[in-house]
Design a protein around this motif. Structure first.
Motif, PDB file in Angstrom:
ATOM      1  N   ILE A   9       0.825  -1.214   0.000  1.00 20.89           N
ATOM      2  CA  ILE A   9       0.000   0.000   0.000  1.00 20.89           C
ATOM      3  C   ILE A   9       0.861   1.268   0.000  1.00 20.89           C
ATOM      4  CG2 ILE A   9      -0.290   0.031   2.538  1.00 20.89           C
ATOM      5  CD1 ILE A   9      -3.349   0.768   0.713  1.00 20.89           C
ATOM      6  N   ASP A  10       2.015   1.231   0.699  1.00 17.48           N
ATOM      7  CA  ASP A  10       2.869   2.426   0.743  1.00 17.48           C
ATOM      8  C   ASP A  10       3.475   2.736  -0.631  1.00 17.48           C
ATOM      9  OD1 ASP A  10       2.253   2.830   3.352  1.00 17.48           O
ATOM     10  OD2 ASP A  10       4.028   1.798   4.133  1.00 17.48           O
ATOM     11  N   GLU A  41     -11.796  -6.860  -1.877  1.00 20.29           N
ATOM     12  CA  GLU A  41     -10.455  -6.247  -1.826  1.00 20.29           C
ATOM     13  C   GLU A  41     -10.460  -4.848  -2.431  1.00 20.29           C
ATOM     14  OE1 GLU A  41     -10.902  -9.278  -3.438  1.00 20.29           O
ATOM     15  OE2 GLU A  41     -10.462 -10.501  -1.670  1.00 20.29           O
ATOM     16  N   ALA A  44     -11.988  -2.549   0.032  1.00 19.92           N
ATOM     17  CA  ALA A  44     -11.034  -2.357   1.134  1.00 19.92           C
ATOM     18  C   ALA A  44      -9.885  -1.447   0.708  1.00 19.92           C
ATOM     19  CB  ALA A  44     -10.491  -3.708   1.593  1.00 19.92           C
ATOM     20  N   MET A  45      -9.436  -1.610  -0.521  1.00 25.88           N
ATOM     21  CA  MET A  45      -8.320  -0.775  -1.010  1.00 25.88           C
ATOM     22  C   MET A  45      -8.734   0.701  -1.009  1.00 25.88           C
ATOM     23  SD  MET A  45      -5.247  -0.377  -2.120  1.00 25.88           S
ATOM     24  CE  MET A  45      -4.588  -1.988  -2.545  1.00 25.88           C
ATOM     25  N   LYS A  47     -10.890   2.108   0.868  1.00 21.52           N
ATOM     26  CA  LYS A  47     -10.952   2.549   2.264  1.00 21.52           C
ATOM     27  C   LYS A  47      -9.536   2.755   2.834  1.00 21.52           C
ATOM     28  CE  LYS A  47     -13.153   1.097   6.542  1.00 21.52           C
ATOM     29  NZ  LYS A  47     -12.731  -0.053   7.297  1.00 21.52           N
ATOM     30  N   ARG A  48      -8.662   1.794   2.571  1.00 20.62           N
ATOM     31  CA  ARG A  48      -7.297   1.868   3.116  1.00 20.62           C
ATOM     32  C   ARG A  48      -6.565   3.105   2.574  1.00 20.62           C
ATOM     33  NH1 ARG A  48      -5.151  -3.478   0.943  1.00 20.62           N
ATOM     34  NH2 ARG A  48      -3.179  -3.053   2.005  1.00 20.62           N
ATOM     35  N   LEU A  49      -6.785   3.368   1.263  1.00 26.13           N
ATOM     36  CA  LEU A  49      -6.113   4.532   0.666  1.00 26.13           C
ATOM     37  C   LEU A  49      -6.647   5.832   1.269  1.00 26.13           C
ATOM     38  CD1 LEU A  49      -5.907   3.440  -3.097  1.00 26.13           C
ATOM     39  CD2 LEU A  49      -3.981   3.710  -1.513  1.00 26.13           C
ATOM     40  N   LYS A  50      -7.980   5.855   1.491  1.00 27.05           N
ATOM     41  CA  LYS A  50      -8.590   7.058   2.085  1.00 27.05           C
ATOM     42  C   LYS A  50      -8.008   7.307   3.469  1.00 27.05           C
ATOM     43  CE  LYS A  50     -13.157   7.336   0.019  1.00 27.05           C
ATOM     44  NZ  LYS A  50     -14.541   6.902   0.187  1.00 27.05           N
ATOM     45  N   GLU A  51      -7.865   6.221   4.238  1.00 23.58           N
ATOM     46  CA  GLU A  51      -7.311   6.339   5.589  1.00 23.58           C
ATOM     47  C   GLU A  51      -5.882   6.869   5.574  1.00 23.58           C
ATOM     48  OE1 GLU A  51     -10.009   2.742   7.455  1.00 23.58           O
ATOM     49  OE2 GLU A  51      -7.842   2.445   7.200  1.00 23.58           O
ATOM     50  N   LYS A  52      -5.195   6.596   4.481  1.00 22.67           N
ATOM     51  CA  LYS A  52      -3.799   7.072   4.370  1.00 22.67           C
ATOM     52  C   LYS A  52      -3.745   8.476   3.758  1.00 22.67           C
ATOM     53  CE  LYS A  52      -1.128   3.000   4.780  1.00 22.67           C
ATOM     54  NZ  LYS A  52       0.051   3.199   5.624  1.00 22.67           N
TER      55      LYS A  52
END
Lengths: 239, 292
Positions: A9-10, A41, A44-45, A47-52
């Motif tokens: 993700i990074d 997935e 989730a991706m 969401k995960r990107l938004k959180e970052k």
């Protein structure tokens, strides 16, 4: 099946510019089976990107269920009918699919900026829901008729065509003592099939011109034309 | 005709040796090792990036041996070169005075010192032998005519103690059909299993030179048993080495090597001694094995 795994993700984040409006696209066939870009997935991706801190403006996995993202006509129609506004608004697309699906999104969006969210690792057999493995290297010149149906190009670490090297120990390959020697598998299978004499046939070097990239297949009425550096090869499917 | 070929043709029991080029450009010690073999062996193998470790090439050191009137066996593996480079290196080798070639598959790059190198294997060892035979016949492997043709004496390798043995023997037959005129084997420590192999292949009529690696220590024997395919040092030999004081190891190495050679001699056409740096032992080994 094209097997894929997600990029870290990074690494994905590092490739997005601050404020870049990104739309995430998954694939409901292979990437879904690899758990790298199915509905769960892809959501989730996003969401995960938004959180970052990424500016994710939406996500989708083109339907109907099970359809491959790499089918351009379907992907284009789906994106344009269901997500026309988002596509217009997006600065870029993040694709959770194989390299073919990735390029399909580029085509479907008429050349928009696309980021790869996955590494495409191999073409394989879905042996079970949680295990995929490689039996074919897509070389363009199949030799398995002579090797008991097991591909030495793929199963032998050195892609040897005329028998084993001297590196196997207890039936395991020199590159990894936990990995079966491909030629041991071929020998065992030919023996079990009563076709061991096939091991004596000399197999010619591969025509690497058929393994050149990019290759293409043009389909016509009952015919197909394979184009590679070996030239155009037309076959008739009903002749 | 190469001296190796002449010796094998005459039915003489041949002895060959081996040197491994260094990693770096200091080749003097390697050439000194070769000098120690002068007059003792008919030809000296030069390994081709042995163990897949990047180092000076076989072609360069073979040329140095030719300059010194020592006869090389040019080891050529399929690991690092495609068919153009392999054939080109063969033509180059001929122009540099190299006459013997040993065609091998080559250890996989992951066993070496750069795991990420591309494993080439464009052609395999059988196909390489066939390509070299084509060159000998005046054409390259795609059928194009050569301006001047070489006349290499072509060799190949086989692992006589492989388990199962049958695929090795089938491949050996393919190598003969592809032009192999002699065979060198993986190191042999069990004359009984070697005899089984020779019996199974007696119809082949191609000379076989049995390989033998000079045992330096029990630890080395155990390492080879664990890691090197096709090598099995019997436990009695490991113990024999383990029970030897370190100052007596060289003498023991001579005893063991000579003893195995005496057992192998009636079974095959020669021995290929791989001294791995203990080249100074070769004269004693030859004397004790009664090969003079």
């Amino acid at each position: 099946m094209h097997a894929t795994i997600q990029k870290p993700i990074d690494e994905i984040m590092a490739n997005l510019k601050p404020g870049e409006k990104v739309f995430v696209v998954g694939c409901d066939n292979c990437a879904a089976k690899c758990h790298s870009g199915g509905v769960a997935e892809t959501e989730a991706m996003a969401k995960r990107l938004k959180e970052k801190g990424a500016n994710v403006i939406g996500w989708c996995v083109p339907q109907p269920p099970g359809v491959s993202l790499c089918k351009l006509s379907n992907t284009k129609k789906y994106l344009q009918e269901q997500y026309a506004d988002r596509i217009k608004e997006a600065d870029s697309f993040l694709v959770l699919a194989c390299g073919q699906g990735f390029h399909t999104v580029m085509d479907a969006t008429d050349g928009e900026m696309v980021h790869p969210g996955c590494d495409t690792i191999f073409g394989g057999e879905t042996v079970s829901d949680d295990f995929i493995t490689e039996y074919c290297s897509l070389c363009g010149e199949c030799v398995v008729e002579y090797t008991g149906g097991l591909c030495p190009v793929t199963l032998c670490a050195k892609s040897l065509l005329n028998g084993p090297c001297g590196g196997a120990k207890n039936g395991k390959c020199e590159v990894d003592r936990n990995r079966d020697c491909g030629w041991q598998l071929i020998y065992d299978r030919l023996k079990a099939l009563g076709r061991l004499e096939q091991l004596k046939d000399y197999i010619n070097p591969k025509a690497h011109s058929k393994w050149s990239r990019p290759r293409s297949l043009q389909l016509g009425d009952g015919e197909a034309t394979f184009a590679s550096l070996a030239g155009e090869h037309k076959v008739l499917n009903y002749d | 005709m190469s001296k190796l070929q002449q010796a094998l043709d005459s039915g003489k029991f041949v002895i060959t040796g081996e040197i491994g080029p260094p990693k770096g450009v200091d080749i003097e010690r390697c050439l000194e090792d070769a000098e120690k073999l002068r007059g003792q062996v008919v030809a000296i193998n030069v390994t081709d990036l042995q163990s897949a470790v990047m180092r000076v090439g076989s072609l360069a050191l073979c040329t140095k041996l030719v300059e010194r009137k020592l006869e090389p066996v040019f080891q050529l593996t399929c690991r690092d070169r495609n068919r153009l480079a392999l054939q080109s290196d063969l033509l180059s080798a001929w122009t540099l005075g190299i006459r013997n070639v040993l065609c091998l598959t080559g250890d996989h790059p992951v066993l070496g010192d750069d795991r990420d190198a591309k494993p080439v294997y464009d052609i395999d060892s059988v196909q390489l032998l066939k390509a070299a035979s084509f060159l000998n016949g005046g054409h390259d492997m795609s059928g194009h005519e050569l301006e001047g043709k070489p006349d290499f004496f072509l060799g190949a390798v086989v692992t006589p103690t492989a388990e199962p043995l049958e695929p090795q023997i089938i491949k050996m037959e393919k190598k003969i059909a592809a032009g192999a005129k002699f065979f060198q084997t993986q190191a042999v420590y069990e004359p009984e299993s070697f005899e089984r192999f020779m019996n199974e292949t007696q119809s082949f009529t191609v000379p076989v030179i049995a390989g033998i690696v000079v045992l330096k220590s029990a630890a080395m024997a155990r390492f080879m048993n664990q890691n090197v395919a096709g090598i099995n040092v019997p436990e009695e030999l490991v113990q024999e080495m383990a029970n030897t004081k370190s100052e007596d190891r060289k003498k023991k190495a001579v005893n063991i090597t000579a003893r195995i050679i005496r057992q192998l001699k009636p079974l095959c056409q020669g021995v290929h001694i791989m001294p791995l740096g203990w080249d100074d032992l070769i004269p004693e080994i030859i004397k004790e094995a009664e090969l003079n």
